[in-house]
Design an enzyme around this catalytic site. Structure first.
Site, mmCIF file in Angstrom:
data_model
loop_
_atom_site.group_PDB
_atom_site.id
_atom_site.type_symbol
_atom_site.label_atom_id
_atom_site.label_comp_id
_atom_site.label_asym_id
_atom_site.label_seq_id
_atom_site.Cartn_x
_atom_site.Cartn_y
_atom_site.Cartn_z
ATOM 1 N N LYS A 72 38.310 42.905 33.802
ATOM 2 C CA LYS A 72 39.387 43.837 33.493
ATOM 3 C C LYS A 72 40.749 43.166 33.619
ATOM 4 C CE LYS A 72 40.129 47.070 36.463
ATOM 5 N NZ LYS A 72 39.951 48.297 37.284
ATOM 6 N N ALA B 125 41.181 39.541 34.049
ATOM 7 C CA ALA B 125 41.253 38.158 33.590
ATOM 8 C C ALA B 125 40.017 37.800 32.792
ATOM 9 C CB ALA B 125 41.411 37.209 34.778
ATOM 10 N N LYS C 203 41.382 30.132 33.078
ATOM 11 C CA LYS C 203 41.414 31.540 33.488
ATOM 12 C C LYS C 203 42.739 32.149 33.050
ATOM 13 C CE LYS C 203 40.359 34.467 37.509
ATOM 14 N NZ LYS C 203 39.947 34.435 38.938
ATOM 15 N N GLU D 279 38.276 23.443 37.653
ATOM 16 C CA GLU D 279 36.939 22.920 37.422
ATOM 17 C C GLU D 279 36.007 24.029 36.943
ATOM 18 O OE1 GLU D 279 33.205 21.472 40.253
ATOM 19 O OE2 GLU D 279 35.194 21.823 41.106
ATOM 20 N N VAL E 118 32.440 25.210 37.112
ATOM 21 C CA VAL E 118 31.204 25.010 37.870
ATOM 22 C C VAL E 118 30.050 25.464 36.987
ATOM 23 C CG1 VAL E 118 29.933 25.550 39.967
ATOM 24 C CG2 VAL E 118 32.429 25.391 40.032
ATOM 25 N N ASP F 221 38.046 39.412 49.810
ATOM 26 C CA ASP F 221 37.122 40.134 48.931
ATOM 27 C C ASP F 221 35.793 39.393 48.857
ATOM 28 O OD1 ASP F 221 36.348 42.220 47.242
ATOM 29 O OD2 ASP F 221 36.943 41.139 45.441
ATOM 30 N N ASP G 296 37.078 33.083 43.063
ATOM 31 C CA ASP G 296 38.008 34.222 43.031
ATOM 32 C C ASP G 296 38.850 34.313 44.301
ATOM 33 O OD1 ASP G 296 37.051 34.865 40.534
ATOM 34 O OD2 ASP G 296 35.646 36.375 41.265
#
Length: 328
Positions: free
Chosen positions: A87, A89, A126, A194, A196, A237, A254
């Site tokens: 929502k 990104a 991102k 990076e 992953v 988070d 994140d």
């Protein structure tokens, strides 16, 4: 109060409509026009690409300008398709360029090459949506963070600060020995880091896999939590949805919302992280206590001198202290 106004005397030859003006191109004019033309072509090329058509809301002109700058600076050579869409990104795979001091030579983000950045390495780009990001929730994590004091209250400023915050958090976590995606570059609301795994073989979230050895996984998670805390950060988070597994490595992702330990809600965020982790590993058949996890995470770092850490302890008093009585 009286004032005197004086008229300027006219020059002998003020000129007329036939006066010649130098309107020839300067080098700066030519460079500016070329850059405008190249950016327009880049914008059309990106917006016409099939995999981006469904992401049209992500690529406004300001975001395209940021991506264009990253391309021009050599951080990104070519775009691929989306890896994940959220929502707030979207993450895209891309080929990294040769620019910049980041990432470190031989690192995972550099493709492991001895010369540092290799053009074949895949990176993640991102892109935070300025218009649809959760402005109020972002402010909850930014306000009280001493690194972002005085942040403006408009949505764009908050999103741009949030992007830089994630970059800074990733850098700090990596230096603390926490396995996170290695940050490479940041420009406005765009973060290059990076990748992953791979887009066609993406790393799986902890929630998506059968954890073969939950005891070992838990030891890694709690150690990473402690290293973050000792580096002055709390994830805020952390759960099985923000940890991924790839080639035997557990990676924490994140970190945009991660706060410093001085944040007014740091204790609340840490308690929530511990509860989430304890609940997940409890479902794996382990007896994990959230309070014990919190105590482990916040345990003071040993003093290199060998002396016990007395910080936080009360000053000695003249009278007896009931806590000094021997245990029965």
């Amino acid at each position: 109060m009286s004032e005197e106004f004086v008229l300027l005397e006219p020059e002998d030859q003020p000129g007329d409509e036939w006066e010649q003006l130098d309107v020839s191109d300067t080098e700066a004019d030519r460079i500016a026009r070329r850059q405008d033309r190249e950016f327009s072509e880049f914008r059309e090329r990106v917006k016409d690409t099939e995999q981006f058509k469904l992401q049209e809301s992500v690529f406004d002109d300001a975001t395209l300008a940021a991506i264009y700058k990253l391309v021009q600076d050599g951080y990104v050579d070519a775009f691929g398709g989306p890896v994940s869409t959220g929502k707030e990104a979207s993450v895209f795979e891309a080929l990294g360029g040769q620019a910049g001091e980041r990432p470190d030579p031989g690192s995972a983000a550099a493709g492991g090459g001895p010369e540092g950045v290799t053009p074949e390495r895949e990176v993640a780009v991102k892109v935070y949506r300025i218009n649809s990001s959760n402005f109020r929730q972002m402010r909850e994590y930014l306000e009280g963070d001493p690194r972002f004091e005085g942040i403006a209250s408009d949505k764009k400023a908050v999103v741009l600060a949030w992007t830089r915050k994630e970059f800074a958090n990733l850098e700090r976590a990596r230096k603390a020995g926490v396995r996170v995606p290695e940050p490479i570059a940041v420009q406005r609301n765009v973060l290059v880091m990076e990748l992953v795994g791979h887009a066609d073989d993406r790393a799986r979230r902890l929630s998506e896999v059968d954890v073969e050895n939950p005891e070992t996984a838990y030891e890694v998670v709690r150690e990473y939590m402690r290293r973050l805390y000792r580096a002055g950060l709390i994830h805020g988070d952390l759960s099985e949805y923000n940890m991924i597994i790839h080639e035997g490595e557990l990676v924490i992702i994140d970190l945009g919302q991660a706060v410093t330990v001085h944040h007014p809600n740091a204790g609340e965020f840490l308690d929530r992280d511990c509860e989430n982790v304890a609940t997940f590993f409890g479902r794996q058949g382990m007896a994990v206590d959230a309070d014990a996890l919190r105590a482990y995470v916040t345990e003071p770092e040993p003093d290199p001198s060998g002396e016990p850490d007395r910080s936080g302890e009360p000053e000695p008093s003249d009278g007896p202290n009931p806590s000094d009585a021997p245990d029965e």
